[in-house]
Every structure is written in C-alpha cells, then in structure tokens.
Scaffold this active site. Structure first.
Site, PDB file in Angstrom:
ATOM      1  N   ALA A  77       0.789  -1.219   0.073  1.00 43.94           N
ATOM      2  CA  ALA A  77       0.104  -0.130  -0.068  1.00 43.94           C
ATOM      3  C   ALA A  77       0.932   1.283  -0.167  1.00 43.94           C
ATOM      4  CB  ALA A  77      -0.810  -0.107   1.134  1.00 43.94           C
ATOM      5  N   HIS A  78       1.803   1.354  -1.019  1.00 45.71           N
ATOM      6  CA  HIS A  78       2.804   2.525  -0.927  1.00 45.71           C
ATOM      7  C   HIS A  78       2.535   3.141  -2.519  1.00 45.71           C
ATOM      8  CE1 HIS A  78       5.050   2.041   2.693  1.00 45.71           C
ATOM      9  NE2 HIS A  78       4.585   1.108   2.854  1.00 45.71           N
ATOM     10  N   HIS A  81       9.356  -4.924   2.068  1.00 47.31           N
ATOM     11  CA  HIS A  81       8.905  -4.470   0.694  1.00 47.31           C
ATOM     12  C   HIS A  81       9.875  -4.744  -0.432  1.00 47.31           C
ATOM     13  CE1 HIS A  81       4.933  -2.828   2.189  1.00 47.31           C
ATOM     14  NE2 HIS A  81       5.738  -2.367   3.216  1.00 47.31           N
ATOM     15  N   ASN A 137       5.114 -11.020   4.463  1.00 44.85           N
ATOM     16  CA  ASN A 137       4.277  -9.984   3.695  1.00 44.85           C
ATOM     17  C   ASN A 137       5.177  -9.018   3.071  1.00 44.85           C
ATOM     18  OD1 ASN A 137       2.261 -10.190   6.526  1.00 44.85           O
ATOM     19  ND2 ASN A 137       1.301 -10.710   4.680  1.00 44.85           N
ATOM     20  N   ASP A 151      -2.783 -10.601  12.842  1.00 44.99           N
ATOM     21  CA  ASP A 151      -4.285 -10.092  12.788  1.00 44.99           C
ATOM     22  C   ASP A 151      -5.194 -11.241  12.232  1.00 44.99           C
ATOM     23  OD1 ASP A 151      -3.556 -10.050  10.259  1.00 44.99           O
ATOM     24  OD2 ASP A 151      -4.361  -7.736   9.814  1.00 44.99           O
ATOM     25  N   ASP A 181       0.993  -2.707  12.720  1.00 43.77           N
ATOM     26  CA  ASP A 181       1.100  -2.250  11.292  1.00 43.77           C
ATOM     27  C   ASP A 181      -0.537  -1.461  11.395  1.00 43.77           C
ATOM     28  OD1 ASP A 181       1.638  -1.363   8.840  1.00 43.77           O
ATOM     29  OD2 ASP A 181       1.162  -3.191   7.960  1.00 43.77           O
ATOM     30  N   ALA A 202      -3.936  -3.046   3.179  1.00 39.53           N
ATOM     31  CA  ALA A 202      -3.281  -1.648   3.449  1.00 39.53           C
ATOM     32  C   ALA A 202      -3.223  -1.423   5.132  1.00 39.53           C
ATOM     33  CB  ALA A 202      -4.229  -0.751   2.959  1.00 39.53           C
ATOM     34  N   GLY A 203      -1.987  -2.220   5.537  1.00 40.94           N
ATOM     35  CA  GLY A 203      -1.983  -1.923   6.880  1.00 40.94           C
ATOM     36  C   GLY A 203      -3.199  -3.108   7.631  1.00 40.94           C
TER      37      GLY A 203
END
Length: 394
Positions: free
Chosen positions: A150-151, A205, A229, A258, A283, A322-323
């Site tokens: 999500a960057h 990443h 991830n 999570d 995150d 996204a996080g």
C-alpha cells in the site's frame, strides 16, 4: 531503592522476561520500577500516599511496545505535520494506549521528501514532548515496486545519499527504524550510512532473494519488516528473506498477527524458527479502534470492511491489504489462542524483543528494578483491564 514507592500492584501472576511468577507484586517509584517480589513483602514498602492496586490474580505484564504503527482512533500519524498534527498524533496514541501499547515507534509511509521531512520533524517534536513516543520508523520510500503493498508507486525511488542525509537530519536523532529493499541501486551504501547513524535498518517491501537478504543482514540490517508480507515467500529451492532472517541470530522478525496477514501456522513457524526474535507489531492504520469506512494511507484511498483494510480504486493494486486495524492486545490473544504460543513467549514478543530491536532493552520491556514503570493488567481471557505508563494509570 530509587525513592519511596508511589504505586504497588500486588497479588498478580507476573509474566516478564520469559517466566511466570505467582502471587507477585511490583512497586513503582515515579516512572521507574523500584522493586519486584512475591507474597506479602510489598506490605513493608507501603507508605501513606502510595497507591495500592490489588490485581486479584490477574496477569501482570510489561507495557506493550509497537515497532510498527501508522495510527488509530481515526487518526493517521502521517497527518502529524498538519495544522491538527498534535491532535492527530494524540488521538492515535490514546487509542493504542487503551489496548496496552504503552510506547510505540511512529511509522510513516512513502511520501515526497519535503513531506517526509515535515513529518519526521513532527515526530521529533512529539518524542521530545512525550517519552511514550519512541521515535519514527520510515517505511519507504526506498522500496521495490513489485512488493510495494500500500505504497504509492509514483513516489518510490532508489536510495540517494542526499535524501538519506536530509531525512536523517529532519529526524533530529529520533529516527529509530528505516525499512528499505536492499536490492535497489545504492541501497547497501544507504544501509551502512544508517547503521553508522544508529538507525535500525529493516529489510522489507523487497524482491530480494535469500542471498541478497542475507548480505543485508550481514551488513548490519537487524529487522525484517512484517515477515512473510511484501516479500518473496518461503520456497524449498528459493528460501527468501524469511529464511535469511531465521539464519541471522541478530535479526528481529516483525509479525502482524491479525488473522489476515499471516496464517496461525506461519506464526508458529516464526516463533520456532527464530525463538526470542519475533516482535508482534500492529501495522495499524487510522481505522484501528475506529469504525469501518473510507480512509487514506499516505496518498492512497483505503476501504475498511469487517475490520480489514484494503486499497480502493487503485487499478491493479485494488484490494491489496493496506495495513491493519489490529491492536496489540488482540495480537497477543491470537498468538496464544490460535497459534498455540506459550503466554510467556507471546508476551516477550510484545515487550522485551521489540525493546531490544531499537536499542532500548536496558530500560524497557521488563518489569524489573530500574526499568520504566510500564505495565498492563490482563484478565483470564487476556483482555486489558488496566494500563500504566511511566508509573501512571492510562
């Protein structure tokens, strides 16, 4: 003893430093732990004006430390440089504090250099005003496009010495962690510069394979950003960055537990493959502790449904995670309940391990004399019932 006790918590099951002590007590003197024991020894320390908390058999653990958090309570840390910046940072901190995270590293996503400089300065202001803010974590902009997550792809770039120097200066000594992809041109030189400056360099990443990741760890990188991830996965012929981190004894593996980012069996594998080196992180983005809806992560739109944050309206990236909306108390419960991690090991992954990862293992992450008086009381179901930060109730 450093002063008379100002608070005593007694009759607890203490979980600290990898062990469990029954009928334990902890005495705080101001913002530090003064003494720890078991039984009725606390009674001799009690004085008029000393607050007494009866834990009544609850679990007592050190305050949680989050190495990787982008916000909460509807507020994003990336907004910290705006007109409402201090309020945004305060709201996000308050939400995480309520869930047992007493201290955290403020994470910032990829942005243009002027924006990152302003945001780092805002974090430096916050860290100077509040010791519960441990500093900043730059997640980007030196990331691999293939694993950008999500960057914003338009803002990703290879490391440049001028960028590195300017961002280090903007942080005013509070830049604690920097995630980069070590295979990018100039990345290894940037890594060495950052390590020499006292910044914990994280591999993440990244499209790096096993050998390239191992070379980065050998050169001083000491964290793997959200293991499994945004990186090549474990493969029997191409083991990738996770296996390189398993191989490197000084490397801490972040893990987002999570139930969305990582399967419980991979959580178990990480704790087995890197005992004592897993740091549970959130995150978390702005929606942690807030309602489903539409948000932003940096420059990108995010939709949260059922507590899961995904990119919205971004073409081929639409639907990417996204996080998270995770809080660390929930991560603890999942580790014990779903992955079968022993409670003492799971607590260490929220306390002592992250403290050591950023060079604070001598004063954070344990309930022991001389350490900071950060503590969380948990009930039988590991739900937070009380939080103390720097010796004060939150």
């Amino acid at each position: 003893m450093p002063g008379q006790p100002t608070r005593i918590i007694h009759s607890a099951r203490l979980v600290s430093g990898g062990s469990i002590t029954a009928d334990a007590w902890v005495a705080f003197a101001g913002d530090a732990v003064a003494a720890v024991g078991s039984g009725d020894g606390w009674r001799a320390l009690a004085r008029p004006g000393c607050a007494i908390t009866d834990a009544a058999g609850r679990w007592l653990v050190p305050g949680f430390i989050d190495l990787h958090c982008h916000g909460g309570g509807g507020a994003a840390f990336d907004d910290g440089a705006g007109d409402d910046g201090p309020d945004a940072i305060g709201r996000a901190l308050a939400t995480n504090h309520q869930h047992g995270t007493t201290r955290l590293v403020i994470s910032l996503v990829t942005a243009a250099r002027p924006d990152l400089e302003a945001r780092l300065a805002a974090v430096a202001d916050a860290a100077e005003a509040d010791p519960l803010v441990l500093g900043a974590h730059l997640e980007g902009p030196f990331l691999a496009d293939k694993f950008r997550g999500a960057h914003d792809p338009a803002l990703l770039r290879a490391p440049d010495p001028e960028d590195v120097a300017a961002l280090l200066a903007a942080g005013r000594g509070t830049l604690r962690q920097w995630t980069l992809a070590p295979e990018l041109p100039g990345a290894m030189a940037a890594l060495r510069t950052l390590v020499d400056a006292g910044v914990a360099v994280a591999v993440g990443h990244t499209a790096a394979g096993y050998d390239a990741a191992l070379a980065a760890f050998d050169a001083g990188a000491s964290i793997l950003t959200h293991a499994f991830n945004a990186m090549p996965g474990l493969h029997h012929r191409e083991p990738g960055p996770v296996a390189a981190a398993f191989r490197s004894p000084g490397v801490t593996l972040e893990l987002i537990n999570d139930g969305v980012h990582v399967h419980p069996e991979m959580v178990r594998l990480a704790f087995t493959g890197a005992p004592g080196r897993v740091a549970l992180v959130s995150d978390a983005m702005a929606a942690a502790g807030a309602a489903d809806g539409d948000y932003r992560l940096g420059t990108l739109p995010v939709t949260v449904r059922g507590g899961v944050a995904r990119l919205a309206g971004t073409g081929d990236a639409e639907g990417r995670i996204a996080g998270s909306t995770l809080t660390l108390d929930a991560g603890l419960r999942r580790a014990v309940r779903d992955a079968g991690i022993p409670l003492a090991d799971a607590v260490t992954a929220l306390t002592g391990t992250p403290a050591r990862a950023i060079g604070r293992g001598a004063d954070l992450g344990l309930l022991a004399p001389g350490y900071q008086a950060d503590a969380v009381l948990l009930d039988e179901d590991l739900a937070v019932t009380a939080v103390f930060a720097a010796g004060r109730p939150v």
